[in-house]
Design a protein around this motif. Structure first.
Motif, PDB file in Angstrom:
ATOM      1  N   ASP A  15       0.709  -0.968   0.149  1.00 12.12           N
ATOM      2  CA  ASP A  15       0.066  -0.213   0.274  1.00 12.12           C
ATOM      3  C   ASP A  15       0.812   1.084  -0.212  1.00 12.12           C
ATOM      4  OD1 ASP A  15      -1.775  -2.063   0.188  1.00 12.12           O
ATOM      5  OD2 ASP A  15      -2.380  -1.417   1.667  1.00 12.12           O
ATOM      6  N   LEU A  16       2.502   1.381   0.729  1.00 16.42           N
ATOM      7  CA  LEU A  16       2.552   2.452   0.625  1.00 16.42           C
ATOM      8  C   LEU A  16       3.750   2.711  -0.706  1.00 16.42           C
ATOM      9  CD1 LEU A  16       5.341   1.762   3.878  1.00 16.42           C
ATOM     10  CD2 LEU A  16       3.157   3.765   3.902  1.00 16.42           C
ATOM     11  N   MET A  17       3.340   2.048  -1.084  1.00 18.12           N
ATOM     12  CA  MET A  17       4.143   1.207  -2.683  1.00 18.12           C
ATOM     13  C   MET A  17       2.885   1.840  -3.572  1.00 18.12           C
ATOM     14  SD  MET A  17       7.355  -1.698  -3.387  1.00 18.12           S
ATOM     15  CE  MET A  17       6.098  -2.569  -2.943  1.00 18.12           C
ATOM     16  N   ALA A  18       1.934   1.462  -3.177  1.00 19.89           N
ATOM     17  CA  ALA A  18       0.845   1.770  -4.461  1.00 19.89           C
ATOM     18  C   ALA A  18       1.019   3.431  -4.280  1.00 19.89           C
ATOM     19  CB  ALA A  18      -0.594   1.440  -3.935  1.00 19.89           C
ATOM     20  N   GLN A  19       1.176   4.154  -3.143  1.00 25.46           N
ATOM     21  CA  GLN A  19       0.620   5.467  -3.331  1.00 25.46           C
ATOM     22  C   GLN A  19       2.247   6.222  -4.095  1.00 25.46           C
ATOM     23  OE1 GLN A  19      -2.323   6.068  -2.072  1.00 25.46           O
ATOM     24  NE2 GLN A  19      -1.348   8.647  -3.618  1.00 25.46           N
ATOM     25  N   ALA A  20       2.930   5.801  -3.333  1.00 23.72           N
ATOM     26  CA  ALA A  20       4.702   6.165  -4.011  1.00 23.72           C
ATOM     27  C   ALA A  20       4.676   5.537  -5.245  1.00 23.72           C
ATOM     28  CB  ALA A  20       5.573   5.236  -3.415  1.00 23.72           C
ATOM     29  N   GLU A  21       4.472   5.260  -6.103  1.00 22.48           N
ATOM     30  CA  GLU A  21       3.884   4.683  -7.579  1.00 22.48           C
ATOM     31  C   GLU A  21       4.082   6.543  -8.250  1.00 22.48           C
ATOM     32  OE1 GLU A  21       2.500   1.955 -10.174  1.00 22.48           O
ATOM     33  OE2 GLU A  21       0.788   2.791  -9.141  1.00 22.48           O
ATOM     34  N   HIS A  22       2.667   7.193  -7.583  1.00 19.81           N
ATOM     35  CA  HIS A  22       2.521   8.425  -8.750  1.00 19.81           C
ATOM     36  C   HIS A  22       3.131   9.402  -8.801  1.00 19.81           C
ATOM     37  CE1 HIS A  22      -2.241   7.702  -8.403  1.00 19.81           C
ATOM     38  NE2 HIS A  22      -1.886   7.558  -6.759  1.00 19.81           N
ATOM     39  N   ASP A  23       3.991   9.545  -7.760  1.00 23.46           N
ATOM     40  CA  ASP A  23       5.012  10.694  -8.600  1.00 23.46           C
ATOM     41  C   ASP A  23       6.041  10.964  -7.429  1.00 23.46           C
ATOM     42  OD1 ASP A  23       5.331  13.496  -8.317  1.00 23.46           O
ATOM     43  OD2 ASP A  23       3.302  14.019  -8.094  1.00 23.46           O
ATOM     44  N   LYS A  24       7.514  11.516  -7.654  1.00 23.34           N
ATOM     45  CA  LYS A  24       8.435  11.346  -6.949  1.00 23.34           C
ATOM     46  C   LYS A  24       8.479  12.384  -5.585  1.00 23.34           C
ATOM     47  CE  LYS A  24      12.048  10.143 -10.221  1.00 23.34           C
ATOM     48  NZ  LYS A  24      13.168  10.161 -10.542  1.00 23.34           N
ATOM     49  N   LEU A  25       7.130  13.347  -5.664  1.00 25.00           N
ATOM     50  CA  LEU A  25       6.773  14.641  -4.691  1.00 25.00           C
ATOM     51  C   LEU A  25       5.578  13.384  -4.074  1.00 25.00           C
ATOM     52  CD1 LEU A  25       6.378  17.299  -6.219  1.00 25.00           C
ATOM     53  CD2 LEU A  25       8.380  16.758  -4.501  1.00 25.00           C
ATOM     54  N   ALA A  26       5.014  12.458  -4.093  1.00 19.41           N
ATOM     55  CA  ALA A  26       4.440  11.358  -3.484  1.00 19.41           C
ATOM     56  C   ALA A  26       4.717  11.043  -2.205  1.00 19.41           C
ATOM     57  CB  ALA A  26       4.001  10.361  -3.713  1.00 19.41           C
ATOM     58  N   SER A  27       3.961  10.740  -1.001  1.00 14.08           N
ATOM     59  CA  SER A  27       4.895  10.876  -0.063  1.00 14.08           C
ATOM     60  C   SER A  27       3.587   9.483   1.211  1.00 14.08           C
ATOM     61  CB  SER A  27       4.497  12.056   0.953  1.00 14.08           C
ATOM     62  OG  SER A  27       5.137  11.503   3.012  1.00 14.08           O
ATOM     63  N   ALA A  28       4.264   8.565   1.529  1.00  9.47           N
ATOM     64  CA  ALA A  28       3.845   7.585   1.964  1.00  9.47           C
ATOM     65  C   ALA A  28       4.953   7.454   3.364  1.00  9.47           C
ATOM     66  CB  ALA A  28       4.010   6.112   0.929  1.00  9.47           C
ATOM     67  N   ILE A  29       3.562   7.482   4.297  1.00  9.43           N
ATOM     68  CA  ILE A  29       4.262   7.309   5.971  1.00  9.43           C
ATOM     69  C   ILE A  29       3.542   6.455   6.821  1.00  9.43           C
ATOM     70  CG2 ILE A  29       4.003   8.565   8.523  1.00  9.43           C
ATOM     71  CD1 ILE A  29       4.216  10.799   6.597  1.00  9.43           C
ATOM     72  N   LEU A  30       4.415   5.645   7.401  1.00  8.99           N
ATOM     73  CA  LEU A  30       3.853   4.320   7.971  1.00  8.99           C
ATOM     74  C   LEU A  30       3.973   4.839   9.449  1.00  8.99           C
ATOM     75  CD1 LEU A  30       3.528   1.151   9.136  1.00  8.99           C
ATOM     76  CD2 LEU A  30       6.027   0.984   9.203  1.00  8.99           C
ATOM     77  N   VAL A  31       2.880   4.498  10.295  1.00  2.00           N
ATOM     78  CA  VAL A  31       3.201   5.163  12.113  1.00  2.00           C
ATOM     79  C   VAL A  31       2.900   3.704  12.453  1.00  2.00           C
ATOM     80  CG1 VAL A  31       2.539   6.774  13.898  1.00  2.00           C
ATOM     81  CG2 VAL A  31       2.176   7.799  11.728  1.00  2.00           C
ATOM     82  N   THR A  32       3.345   3.516  13.330  1.00  2.00           N
ATOM     83  CA  THR A  32       3.093   1.900  13.440  1.00  2.00           C
ATOM     84  C   THR A  32       3.672   1.935  15.293  1.00  2.00           C
ATOM     85  OG1 THR A  32       3.496  -0.812  13.626  1.00  2.00           O
ATOM     86  CG2 THR A  32       5.871   1.099  12.776  1.00  2.00           C
ATOM     87  N   THR A  33       2.879   0.893  16.088  1.00  2.00           N
ATOM     88  CA  THR A  33       2.980   0.814  17.976  1.00  2.00           C
ATOM     89  C   THR A  33       4.440  -0.215  17.517  1.00  2.00           C
ATOM     90  OG1 THR A  33       1.271  -0.978  17.603  1.00  2.00           O
ATOM     91  CG2 THR A  33       0.808   1.664  18.540  1.00  2.00           C
ATOM     92  N   SER A  34       4.717  -0.824  16.521  1.00  5.29           N
ATOM     93  CA  SER A  34       5.573  -1.981  16.268  1.00  5.29           C
ATOM     94  C   SER A  34       7.297  -1.877  15.380  1.00  5.29           C
ATOM     95  CB  SER A  34       5.003  -3.181  16.165  1.00  5.29           C
ATOM     96  OG  SER A  34       5.578  -3.999  15.409  1.00  5.29           O
ATOM     97  N   ASP A  35       7.815  -1.209  16.188  1.00  5.53           N
ATOM     98  CA  ASP A  35       9.813  -1.586  15.468  1.00  5.53           C
ATOM     99  C   ASP A  35       9.858  -2.784  14.515  1.00  5.53           C
ATOM    100  OD1 ASP A  35      12.071   0.202  15.647  1.00  5.53           O
ATOM    101  OD2 ASP A  35      12.239  -1.201  16.538  1.00  5.53           O
ATOM    102  N   ALA A  36       9.154  -3.493  15.786  1.00 10.22           N
ATOM    103  CA  ALA A  36       9.349  -4.746  14.010  1.00 10.22           C
ATOM    104  C   ALA A  36       8.643  -4.995  12.876  1.00 10.22           C
ATOM    105  CB  ALA A  36       9.055  -6.088  15.141  1.00 10.22           C
TER     106      ALA A  36
END
Lengths: 428, 428
Positions: B254-275
């Motif tokens: 899903d991060l990549m689906a967003q990122a593929e739009h454009d070099k300026l696209a942004s994909a951020i993961l916010v998680t409670t799990s470092d692993a």
């Protein structure tokens, strides 16, 4: 004297009517740009400098906000009857605008997916209130009441401080009645920049509304994007549709009520009765001498007023729909029955006992309205201007499965294989 | 390779995330200004010159519009299954957006006054559709379907003509399915100016929507005021909130689906799990090699991607609400129960079988969404963007009489004696 000229309706008339606006000089826009950059770089310090420079007032972070004591002091200067009128105005605005409240909704489909929309108020809104003689408590009410109804938790006012460090008591009163309890003593382009970008003492807001001079309007325009803004209001206008039975005394009075705002204001009569125009002109001559703003009225009516005589009411509505007036008065037989023929108008006043000034204050409808023909695509200010919608969706695996091939085909046809991949990996 | 960097959430991150945008050079804005002036002065003639200059195509007033024959010819090139997918997409969008329809209302008060609001569609809307490889039929659907639902009687598409004088068949198909039957073969800044101001062959519209390159976006901005426009869209973005149970394969996809739009696209993961972050990085490495837009994805994730590890989900929602993402995916336990904690987001995707790309095409929600943090104050494109509200009011004499003193007092307090006079003359 014939104040109101009879004109045929042409494209030129429409252009003149819709094109009235004060132009922004390069000088103004350059100086506003500098002020914004200064506030963004230097925050409070810049803000206090401008207060000294432009308002001749000494401000510090501890005197920036109106205190409860200053509120009390101001309110003590406003008479009880005036407060009662403000309360009555608030109740009227609330009753009307409560009908604009939107609800969050949910669409639970039998196959298991859930979709919907959540309506939430904006979190922080700033209302610009001009200082000095142009301070209109009615405008405070018209902006603040819908925002509070929408549920905006932090609604602040920004307004220029007087040289004695005080804020106009009627503004304090209107703020209090409308439920605004934070007032920052900053105005001008610097005040707008402060709420648009935030400073040490002032929090960034999500939206800035309210009228202001050319510096304020330019600052709002330049900050647009970093924050949302309301419409940039142009000069005010009224269009009166009247038949031969309309009372010329009322028509004349209503045209002048609009014309007194500003030399760029426009007041147009569209009528099926040539005789009415002459009677209205006679009434204009008779009444104008009694009004304080006679000079402004005579200027705006002779420059931007017009009487357009048409053959049928149908034609009258065509003219009106073309011009898309901010205010439309319908002074004809059976005014309510004419509603279906109005395509474009900000606010419609029906019948001889609904003069437009009633709507400026107490009918309950909003007086912040689209001008200059923009009623073709804009609405009155309302609760909807202070909320936003977030869509949401939840699909169970079984339903996504029924869409998986179609979504992948569609995504690939647009060259987005990453989109297709996001579906694909869920069924590997 | 570690595509996704672990970052602490700071104001700098927010600024970087929200500040991504292509800047408009003075050169671009000057050249767009000239094009607009040329179209306003020379109309069709200028338009045809630009078609020759920029699109290498010969246009005349008789070949300006896509003919029924051209529609048929184009549709014949689109396969039946693709048409079926378009129809299914339309049905999905319609079902969701039908819930946004607003109704005119009336408030008939017992004392005799009548107030209300009339909702009417905009009369004429233009939808800009980019030419060439950036032609997205899904975007045609997302714009056109809500406009048609709103009741816009004249919805036209403007799109650049190819040098053979044709329009992309998939655009013709999407237009047909969505109910658009007028397509003007004009694009670029000149196309925008033509619908904003009108030419001999093209009628002026009330609003222009749809994406476009920097010339188109600049032209829309410069024509704003003469017509309404939709938001100026910035680069796309997704924020994924995930707990330790989230599937790293899906998160990475899903991060990549967003990122593929454009070099300026942004994909951020916010998680409670470092692993989880490490597992997602491994999945990114594994999956990215299979994708056509690998280079774009790697660039946007390393520049504008981030993994922000937080202690609690509450903190995760704080970060998300601060960033106000265009798309928010919630990949946690009981995703629906997390809805109340979202304050700011354009569109919210709940649970592991509601990937964002589903919403780009077929979930039914709109994919035209506020970017760059503007979800704090803007909403998804919807039916509400294609209507306007006209307020109306009718007061009987008896009710006006109960307001006459208060309105006059209020008006005089604001120095508007002409307003007071308009009430006064009705009771002389």
């Amino acid at each position: 004297m014939t104040l109101l000229n009879k004109l045929a309706f042409t494209a030129d008339i429409a252009e003149k009517f819709q094109g009235r606006k004060a132009s922004v000089s390069k000088e103004v826009s350059d100086s506003v740009e500098k002020i914004i950059a200064d506030i963004r770089e230097n925050g409070d310090a810049a803000l206090f400098n401008y207060a000294e420079k432009f308002d001749d007032a000494k401000l510090t972070s501890s005197t920036l906000t109106v205190t409860p004591e200053e509120f009390d002091e101001g309110l003590a200067q406003v008479d009880a009857d005036y407060l009662r009128i403000l309360e009555r105005t608030k109740a009227q605005i609330e009753e009307y605008h409560a009908h604009q409240l939107e609800t969050s909704w949910i669409l639970p489909k039998e196959s298991g997916e859930i979709l919907g929309s959540i309506v939430r108020p904006l979190q922080r809104v700033a209302l610009y209130v001009p200082g000095g003689t142009a301070a209109y408590p009615s405008t405070v009410m018209m902006n603040a009441v819908p925002a509070k109804l929408a549920g905006v938790p932090e609604l602040v006012i920004i307004t220029p401080v007087k040289s004695d460090g005080k804020v106009n008591p009627v503004i304090l009163a209107a703020a209090k009645v409308a439920g605004v309890d934070t007032i920052y003593k900053v105005g001008g382009a610097q005040g707008v920049a402060a709420v648009a970008y935030g400073t040490q003492s002032i929090k960034k807001v999500d939206k800035i509304v309210g009228p202001g001079n050319i510096f304020v309007a330019t600052a709002k325009k330049l900050c647009y994007g970093a924050v949302d803004i309301d419409m940039i209001a142009g000069p005010s206008e009224v269009l009166v549709i009247a038949d031969e039975a309309a009372n010329p005394k009322y028509v004349a009075a209503d045209l002048m009520a609009q014309a007194e705002h500003d030399k760029l204001a426009s007041a147009i009569l569209v009528t099926t009765s040539d005789a009415l125009v002459d009677k209205v002109n006679a009434e204009l001559d008779r009444q104008v001498v009694t009004l304080e703003r006679r000079e402004i009225i005579e200027s705006s009516i002779s420059n931007y007023g017009a009487a357009i005589v048409v053959d049928t009411l149908e034609e009258a509505f065509d003219v009106s729909n073309d011009l898309a007036p901010e205010h439309l008065e319908i002074l004809t037989d059976e005014p309510l029955a004419k509603l279906p023929f109005v395509k474009n108008a900000g606010s419609i006043f029906l019948g001889e006992y609904t003069p437009e000034p009633l709507g400026d204050y107490m009918s309950g409808t909003n007086h912040v309205l689209p001008t200059g023909g923009t009623a073709k695509f804009y609405s009155a200010l309302g609760v909807y201007d202070f909320v936003k919608h977030s869509a949401y969706s939840y699909y169970p695996k079984s339903v996504l499965e029924t869409f998986k091939d179609d979504v992948q085909t569609f995504a690939k046809s647009e060259g987005l294989t990453g989109h297709a991949n996001s579906i694909k990996v869920r069924f590997e």
